[in-house]
Motif scaffolding. Sequence first.
Motif, PDB file in Angstrom:
ATOM      1  N   UNK A   1      35.583  46.954  51.123  1.00 53.52           N
ATOM      2  CA  UNK A   1      35.303  48.266  50.526  1.00 53.52           C
ATOM      3  C   UNK A   1      36.577  48.908  49.985  1.00 53.52           C
ATOM      4  N   UNK A   2      37.650  48.892  50.785  1.00 50.59           N
ATOM      5  CA  UNK A   2      38.920  49.462  50.341  1.00 50.59           C
ATOM      6  C   UNK A   2      39.470  48.723  49.130  1.00 50.59           C
ATOM      7  N   UNK A   3      39.343  47.411  49.132  1.00 54.83           N
ATOM      8  CA  UNK A   3      39.853  46.618  48.016  1.00 54.83           C
ATOM      9  C   UNK A   3      39.051  46.866  46.742  1.00 54.83           C
ATOM     10  N   UNK A   4      37.738  46.985  46.877  1.00 53.62           N
ATOM     11  CA  UNK A   4      36.896  47.302  45.717  1.00 53.62           C
ATOM     12  C   UNK A   4      37.239  48.677  45.153  1.00 53.62           C
ATOM     13  N   UNK A   5      37.422  49.645  46.019  1.00 54.87           N
ATOM     14  CA  UNK A   5      37.773  50.989  45.574  1.00 54.87           C
ATOM     15  C   UNK A   5      39.123  50.990  44.854  1.00 54.87           C
ATOM     16  N   UNK A   6      40.083  50.243  45.396  1.00 51.99           N
ATOM     17  CA  UNK A   6      41.401  50.162  44.773  1.00 51.99           C
ATOM     18  C   UNK A   6      41.313  49.502  43.402  1.00 51.99           C
TER      19      UNK A   6
ATOM     20  N   UNK B   1      47.377  40.479  35.385  1.00 57.23           N
ATOM     21  CA  UNK B   1      47.384  41.067  36.725  1.00 57.23           C
ATOM     22  C   UNK B   1      45.962  41.331  37.192  1.00 57.23           C
ATOM     23  N   UNK B   2      45.130  41.795  36.285  1.00 57.24           N
ATOM     24  CA  UNK B   2      43.739  42.077  36.616  1.00 57.24           C
ATOM     25  C   UNK B   2      42.991  40.803  37.002  1.00 57.24           C
ATOM     26  N   UNK B   3      43.300  39.692  36.312  1.00 58.91           N
ATOM     27  CA  UNK B   3      42.662  38.416  36.634  1.00 58.91           C
ATOM     28  C   UNK B   3      42.987  37.975  38.055  1.00 58.91           C
ATOM     29  N   UNK B   4      44.240  38.170  38.453  1.00 59.34           N
ATOM     30  CA  UNK B   4      44.639  37.808  39.814  1.00 59.34           C
ATOM     31  C   UNK B   4      43.897  38.662  40.836  1.00 59.34           C
ATOM     32  N   UNK B   5      43.740  39.953  40.527  1.00 59.62           N
ATOM     33  CA  UNK B   5      42.999  40.845  41.412  1.00 59.62           C
ATOM     34  C   UNK B   5      41.540  40.396  41.531  1.00 59.62           C
ATOM     35  N   UNK B   6      40.951  40.053  40.405  1.00 67.52           N
ATOM     36  CA  UNK B   6      39.536  39.691  40.389  1.00 67.52           C
ATOM     37  C   UNK B   6      39.289  38.407  41.172  1.00 67.52           C
ATOM     38  N   UNK B   7      40.229  37.446  41.100  1.00 67.49           N
ATOM     39  CA  UNK B   7      40.079  36.205  41.867  1.00 67.49           C
ATOM     40  C   UNK B   7      40.017  36.498  43.368  1.00 67.49           C
ATOM     41  N   UNK B   8      40.911  37.362  43.813  1.00 67.19           N
ATOM     42  CA  UNK B   8      40.921  37.718  45.239  1.00 67.19           C
ATOM     43  C   UNK B   8      39.662  38.497  45.614  1.00 67.19           C
ATOM     44  N   UNK B   9      39.222  39.382  44.717  1.00 71.30           N
ATOM     45  CA  UNK B   9      38.015  40.173  44.974  1.00 71.30           C
ATOM     46  C   UNK B   9      36.786  39.273  45.086  1.00 71.30           C
ATOM     47  N   UNK B  10      36.679  38.280  44.209  1.00 71.27           N
ATOM     48  CA  UNK B  10      35.548  37.354  44.257  1.00 71.27           C
ATOM     49  C   UNK B  10      35.532  36.600  45.583  1.00 71.27           C
TER      50      UNK B  10
ATOM     51  N   UNK C   1      44.534  40.304  52.329  1.00 68.96           N
ATOM     52  CA  UNK C   1      44.280  40.513  50.898  1.00 68.96           C
ATOM     53  C   UNK C   1      44.174  42.001  50.578  1.00 68.96           C
ATOM     54  N   UNK C   2      43.489  42.732  51.448  1.00 70.70           N
ATOM     55  CA  UNK C   2      43.297  44.159  51.210  1.00 70.70           C
ATOM     56  C   UNK C   2      44.631  44.892  51.178  1.00 70.70           C
ATOM     57  N   UNK C   3      45.462  44.668  52.195  1.00 70.13           N
ATOM     58  CA  UNK C   3      46.743  45.376  52.285  1.00 70.13           C
ATOM     59  C   UNK C   3      47.697  44.925  51.189  1.00 70.13           C
ATOM     60  N   UNK C   4      47.680  43.637  50.860  1.00 69.73           N
ATOM     61  CA  UNK C   4      48.619  43.095  49.886  1.00 69.73           C
ATOM     62  C   UNK C   4      48.263  43.493  48.459  1.00 69.73           C
ATOM     63  N   UNK C   5      46.982  43.552  48.144  1.00 67.56           N
ATOM     64  CA  UNK C   5      46.558  43.769  46.760  1.00 67.56           C
ATOM     65  C   UNK C   5      46.230  45.227  46.475  1.00 67.56           C
ATOM     66  N   UNK C   6      45.557  45.895  47.415  1.00 70.28           N
ATOM     67  CA  UNK C   6      45.136  47.284  47.171  1.00 70.28           C
ATOM     68  C   UNK C   6      46.353  48.199  47.021  1.00 70.28           C
TER      69      UNK C   6
END
Length: 305
Positions: A204-209, A226-235, A109-114
């Motif tokens: 941490x990297x994903x949150x910073x991104x 796009x932001x909603x998709x990011x937030x789902x993964x972050x949650x 998730x980190x590498x794919x989304x960040x």
Amino acid sequence: QSNVTSYGATTVAIITLEAFAGMWINAFIICVLCIAWIKKKTLNSSEKILLLLGCCRCCYFCLSWVHYFLSKIYPYYLYVHPIIQLITYFQTFFNYSNLWVSACLCVFYCIKIASFRNRFFIYLKGKIDRTVPWLLLGSGIFSSAFSIIIYDLAETVYNNNLNFTCLGNFWGPSVRMDEHFFSSLFLMGFGYAASFTAVTFSAVFLLFSLWRHKCRMKTNSMKNLSMDAHIRAIKSILSFLVMYSINFVCLILTIIYANKNEDIMILLVSIYLHAFPGVHSLILILSNPKLETALLKILSCVKCK
């Protein structure tokens, strides 16, 4: 002593229920992804990780359920060679597989989304789909290696206690593990710490991104989607990070209280450690659109009936 026995019986009942529920939760993940695999003839990288994670956790819960069920109806079966060694091996293997495959999911998730401009990170982003099978293979090899070591320790403990058990105490409940106790806990702690480090850095990297992305983003509908998709993964990752942190604390508590006869604390820690995989799998279902849709369809069918 009676209070501890009562707590022990209650703990066995709770853990058995947790294992039974977790087994069905992960069986649901396996069924949905396998049906999708048959229909599409392929799975994306995240679905491959989820499928393997579901298989590892389902096997872990099946083994735990059988173990606690047998310990209830025949509490001395573990003292028959080589049952305790095999139980130890498979529990260790599926436990470490669960930890490392879930860590792989966080890293993916980190590498794919960040989004970072670092060349190495861009290189990883382009190669991550091809790297996933190797990551999963590495997780399996790592888990197998640790399981063999723990199996060896269990075999040594059994052999060291053989003379003791042959003196008429074979069916007694006490098995002396002092000589190899700390070495086995050190190995377990190393495995937990390594996977915990991977999860922590990924989160941490994903949150910073995400924070950088949010600062640069303008408010329009496409970017909000796009932001909603990011937030789902972050949650999903944040929930796992919190649970993983508690899991790591529970391991430390196990090390601290194991030789202090703090039976109640050990029982409480055991309840959480068995609840962790099932609850996290449920969170993964609710954070994955395909799994969530399938779950809602099943629930709607149940309500209609």
